[in-house]
Design an enzyme around this catalytic site. Structure first.
Site, PDB file in Angstrom:
ATOM      1  N   ASN A   1     -61.719 -29.104  -0.541  1.00  0.00           N
ATOM      2  CA  ASN A   1     -62.152 -30.048   0.499  1.00  0.00           C
ATOM      3  C   ASN A   1     -60.965 -30.411   1.378  1.00  0.00           C
ATOM      4  O   ASN A   1     -59.846 -30.586   0.891  1.00  0.00           O
ATOM      5  CB  ASN A   1     -62.696 -31.323  -0.167  1.00  0.00           C
ATOM      6  CG  ASN A   1     -63.167 -32.349   0.851  1.00  0.00           C
ATOM      7  OD1 ASN A   1     -63.846 -32.018   1.814  1.00  0.00           O
ATOM      8  ND2 ASN A   1     -62.796 -33.610   0.649  1.00  0.00           N
TER       9      ASN A   1
ATOM     10  N   HIS B   1     -59.442 -33.259   3.744  1.00  0.00           N
ATOM     11  CA  HIS B   1     -59.603 -34.707   3.901  1.00  0.00           C
ATOM     12  C   HIS B   1     -58.518 -35.259   4.830  1.00  0.00           C
ATOM     13  O   HIS B   1     -57.332 -34.931   4.655  1.00  0.00           O
ATOM     14  CB  HIS B   1     -59.510 -35.382   2.524  1.00  0.00           C
ATOM     15  CG  HIS B   1     -59.728 -36.862   2.589  1.00  0.00           C
ATOM     16  ND1 HIS B   1     -60.985 -37.408   2.780  1.00  0.00           N
ATOM     17  CD2 HIS B   1     -58.865 -37.913   2.526  1.00  0.00           C
ATOM     18  CE1 HIS B   1     -60.882 -38.725   2.820  1.00  0.00           C
ATOM     19  NE2 HIS B   1     -59.608 -39.058   2.674  1.00  0.00           N
TER      20      HIS B   1
ATOM     21  N   ASP C   1     -63.166 -37.541  -3.201  1.00  0.00           N
ATOM     22  CA  ASP C   1     -61.863 -37.108  -2.678  1.00  0.00           C
ATOM     23  C   ASP C   1     -60.780 -37.109  -3.756  1.00  0.00           C
ATOM     24  O   ASP C   1     -59.620 -37.454  -3.504  1.00  0.00           O
ATOM     25  CB  ASP C   1     -61.444 -37.979  -1.467  1.00  0.00           C
ATOM     26  CG  ASP C   1     -62.439 -37.860  -0.322  1.00  0.00           C
ATOM     27  OD1 ASP C   1     -62.946 -36.740  -0.107  1.00  0.00           O
ATOM     28  OD2 ASP C   1     -62.723 -38.864   0.335  1.00  0.00           O
TER      29      ASP C   1
HETATM   30  C1  GRF Z   1     -62.076 -33.239   9.714  1.00  0.00           C
HETATM   31  O1  GRF Z   1     -61.338 -34.254  10.288  1.00  0.00           O
HETATM   32  C2  GRF Z   1     -61.870 -33.243   8.228  1.00  0.00           C
HETATM   33  O2  GRF Z   1     -60.627 -33.744   7.848  1.00  0.00           O
HETATM   34  C3  GRF Z   1     -62.948 -34.174   7.734  1.00  0.00           C
HETATM   35  O3  GRF Z   1     -64.025 -33.991   8.610  1.00  0.00           O
HETATM   36  C4  GRF Z   1     -63.556 -33.497   9.854  1.00  0.00           C
HETATM   37  C5  GRF Z   1     -64.332 -32.272  10.164  1.00  0.00           C
HETATM   38  O4  GRF Z   1     -64.199 -31.838  11.475  1.00  0.00           O
HETATM   39  N1  GRF Z   1     -63.269 -33.895   6.355  1.00  0.00           N
HETATM   40  P1  GRF Z   1     -64.963 -30.518  11.957  1.00  0.00           P
HETATM   41  O5  GRF Z   1     -66.437 -30.710  11.709  1.00  0.00           O
HETATM   42  O6  GRF Z   1     -64.400 -29.356  11.223  1.00  0.00           O
HETATM   43  O7  GRF Z   1     -64.664 -30.453  13.436  1.00  0.00           O
END
Ligand code: GRF
Length: 221
Positions: A111, A113, A149
């Site tokens: 994941n 984050h 997370d």
């Molecule tokens: C990213 O900021 C990631 O860190 C978080 O969700 C966002 C996803 O952005 N988990 P995207 O959909 O890939 O543009």
């Protein structure tokens, strides 16, 4: 594509800019990854268009169509199994996962984050870093285990928080670095350099004491 190219599924809920970064890396930067499936829990997720443009099969599995978390996750699992996905990449997948799902994919699901974990699990991470007066923030990629997370952190990228920063400016500066972090980390999996072992990250056969840190040029140090 080579015969042993890693098969990955990417799970999204929204914009999909990280999915797009992976697709670009496969198409133009030689990333040896076979994205066999994109799953979205939202039928109007903008990221779906990136997948269809790249001829990647998409499955929309709306969580609203299921009575509980477990049955939704079971439907997702069924698709991932049919596709024989070896690595599950959560890239903006805004769902809390059932324990069955995380147990099933322990060591095979990562994941992205937007914080320097273990700081600021959950939502609103930039704002929380700003309110705490932190001098830096960043993004982390971790193995997914039960617990929001949580799970051992594989890699991070950091940026300084400047006096005039707000949520929008942090997100603008960090976004492109998140993309690089994801591509560089997935590449480690493609090259079989990273594994999960008993709640720790094995990198080149040794347990990591600190997450790998990404330089802003896209390489690790
Ligand atoms: C990213 O900021 C990631 O860190 C978080 O969700 C966002 C996803 O952005 N988990 P995207 O959909 O890939 O543009």
């Amino acid at each position: 594509m080579k015969q042993n190219t890693l098969k990955a599924a990417v799970l999204i809920s929204g914009t999909g800019s990280n999915l797009k970064a992976l697709i670009n890396a496969v198409e133009s930067a030689g990333l040896e990854l076979n994205i066999v499936r994109v799953v979205s829990n939202c039928e109007d997720a903008a990221g779906i268009t990136h997948a269809t443009a790249a001829n990647i099969p998409v499955k929309v599995i709306s969580h609203t169509a299921f009575p509980d978390r477990q049955s939704h996750d079971a439907a997702v699992t069924k698709v991932l199994q049919q596709d024989q996905a070896e690595l599950i990449i959560l890239a903006g997948y805004m769902r809390i996962l059932s324990e069955d799902f995380t147990n099933n994919y322990c060591g095979r699901m990562i994941n992205l984050h937007p914080s320097l974990l273990p700081l600021y699990k959950g939502l609103d991470t930039y704002n929380r870093a700003l309110l705490s007066g932190d001098t830096q923030t960043g993004a982390s990629i971790h193995f997914v285990t039960a617990g929001l997370d949580s799970g051992p952190v594989i890699s991070q990228v950091k940026i300084p928080i400047l006096p005039d920063d707000d949520v929008a400016s942090l997100s603008t500066r960090l976004g492109p670095l998140e993309h690089k972090l994801l591509v560089a980390t997935v590449e480690l999996f493609c090259n079989r350099k990273v594994h999960y072992q008993q709640d720790s990250v094995l990198y080149l056969g040794h347990a990591l004491e600190q997450p790998l840190q990404l330089k802003h040029d896209g390489s690790f140090f």
